[in-house]
Scaffold this motif. Structure first.
Motif, PDB file in Angstrom:
ATOM      1  N   LEU A  17      -0.627  -7.166  -1.980  1.00  9.61           N
ATOM      2  CA  LEU A  17      -1.360  -5.901  -2.025  1.00  9.61           C
ATOM      3  C   LEU A  17      -0.744  -4.867  -1.093  1.00  9.61           C
ATOM      4  CD1 LEU A  17      -3.997  -5.447  -3.772  1.00  9.61           C
ATOM      5  CD2 LEU A  17      -3.417  -7.811  -3.432  1.00  9.61           C
ATOM      6  N   VAL A  18      -0.340  -5.297   0.089  1.00  9.86           N
ATOM      7  CA  VAL A  18       0.310  -4.383   1.038  1.00  9.86           C
ATOM      8  C   VAL A  18       1.635  -3.889   0.454  1.00  9.86           C
ATOM      9  CG1 VAL A  18       1.387  -4.197   3.328  1.00  9.86           C
ATOM     10  CG2 VAL A  18      -0.851  -5.309   3.070  1.00  9.86           C
ATOM     11  N   ASP A  19       2.399  -4.788  -0.154  1.00 10.61           N
ATOM     12  CA  ASP A  19       3.666  -4.383  -0.780  1.00 10.61           C
ATOM     13  C   ASP A  19       3.431  -3.402  -1.931  1.00 10.61           C
ATOM     14  OD1 ASP A  19       5.074  -5.934   1.011  1.00 10.61           O
ATOM     15  OD2 ASP A  19       5.583  -7.503  -0.436  1.00 10.61           O
ATOM     16  N   LEU A  20       2.389  -3.629  -2.715  1.00  7.87           N
ATOM     17  CA  LEU A  20       2.046  -2.676  -3.774  1.00  7.87           C
ATOM     18  C   LEU A  20       1.715  -1.316  -3.176  1.00  7.87           C
ATOM     19  CD1 LEU A  20      -0.195  -4.916  -6.068  1.00  7.87           C
ATOM     20  CD2 LEU A  20       2.016  -3.925  -6.694  1.00  7.87           C
ATOM     21  N   ALA A  21       0.925  -1.329  -2.115  1.00  5.93           N
ATOM     22  CA  ALA A  21       0.526  -0.080  -1.463  1.00  5.93           C
ATOM     23  C   ALA A  21       1.720   0.651  -0.863  1.00  5.93           C
ATOM     24  CB  ALA A  21      -0.517  -0.357  -0.385  1.00  5.93           C
ATOM     25  N   GLU A  22       2.702  -0.108  -0.423  1.00  3.81           N
ATOM     26  CA  GLU A  22       3.909   0.495   0.146  1.00  3.81           C
ATOM     27  C   GLU A  22       4.926   0.853  -0.938  1.00  3.81           C
ATOM     28  OE1 GLU A  22       5.084  -2.455   3.033  1.00  3.81           O
ATOM     29  OE2 GLU A  22       3.715  -1.637   4.547  1.00  3.81           O
ATOM     30  N   ARG A  23       4.503   0.724  -2.188  1.00  5.00           N
ATOM     31  CA  ARG A  23       5.304   1.109  -3.358  1.00  5.00           C
ATOM     32  C   ARG A  23       6.630   0.343  -3.465  1.00  5.00           C
ATOM     33  NH1 ARG A  23       2.766   5.776  -1.373  1.00  5.00           N
ATOM     34  NH2 ARG A  23       1.503   6.856  -2.915  1.00  5.00           N
ATOM     35  N   LYS A  24       6.589  -0.922  -3.122  1.00  8.54           N
ATOM     36  CA  LYS A  24       7.794  -1.752  -3.226  1.00  8.54           C
ATOM     37  C   LYS A  24       7.987  -2.158  -4.688  1.00  8.54           C
ATOM     38  CE  LYS A  24       7.813  -3.295   1.520  1.00  8.54           C
ATOM     39  NZ  LYS A  24       7.766  -4.416   2.451  1.00  8.54           N
ATOM     40  N   ASP A  25       9.182  -1.903  -5.181  1.00  7.44           N
ATOM     41  CA  ASP A  25       9.488  -2.157  -6.590  1.00  7.44           C
ATOM     42  C   ASP A  25       9.231  -3.603  -6.996  1.00  7.44           C
ATOM     43  OD1 ASP A  25      10.196   0.477  -7.059  1.00  7.44           O
ATOM     44  OD2 ASP A  25      12.342   0.121  -6.731  1.00  7.44           O
ATOM     45  N   ALA A  26       9.632  -4.548  -6.156  1.00 10.54           N
ATOM     46  CA  ALA A  26       9.474  -5.966  -6.493  1.00 10.54           C
ATOM     47  C   ALA A  26       8.000  -6.318  -6.714  1.00 10.54           C
ATOM     48  CB  ALA A  26      10.079  -6.848  -5.408  1.00 10.54           C
ATOM     49  N   ALA A  27       7.117  -5.770  -5.886  1.00 11.67           N
ATOM     50  CA  ALA A  27       5.685  -6.055  -6.022  1.00 11.67           C
ATOM     51  C   ALA A  27       5.137  -5.476  -7.324  1.00 11.67           C
ATOM     52  CB  ALA A  27       4.914  -5.508  -4.829  1.00 11.67           C
ATOM     53  N   HIS A  28       5.564  -4.266  -7.658  1.00 10.63           N
ATOM     54  CA  HIS A  28       5.079  -3.652  -8.898  1.00 10.63           C
ATOM     55  C   HIS A  28       5.656  -4.348 -10.126  1.00 10.63           C
ATOM     56  CE1 HIS A  28       2.511  -0.465  -7.423  1.00 10.63           C
ATOM     57  NE2 HIS A  28       3.340  -0.386  -6.396  1.00 10.63           N
TER      58      HIS A  28
END
Length: 94
Positions: A17-28
């Motif tokens: 969730l933190v990675d999504l919030a930080e707009r990390k491509d891998a998470a999305h």
């Protein structure tokens, strides 16, 4: 094997969730791939509590990311998962 008509479920960790919030491509990419494959994405009450704690007591960047993650759950089609009492007890013990 998954019963026909029933979607598979995947519970996400706080870090995702933190990675999504930080707009990390891998998470999305991860989120989109599993949603395209028919998975329902959930977060547990523990993850909600961890995001809440980060939003209040984390470093400034963590606070921003945690707030954004909580705000974006609906848009990302991620739902909170209610756990049975026994499951909560196990999670707390772990």
């Amino acid at each position: 094997m998954v019963a026909s008509g029933r979607k598979r479920q995947l519970a996400l960790d706080t870090n995702v969730l933190v990675d999504l919030a930080e707009r990390k491509d891998a998470a999305h990419s991860f989120r989109e791939t599993f949603q395209q494959r028919g998975y329902l994405l959930f977060i547990t009450p523990t993850v909600v509590a961890e995001l809440d704690g980060l939003s209040c007591y984390g470093e400034p960047a963590q606070q921003v990311a945690a707030h954004r993650a909580l705000d974006m759950l609906f848009e990302w089609s991620i739902k909170p998962l209610d756990l049975a009492t026994i499951q909560m007890d196990i999670a707390e013990t772990f």
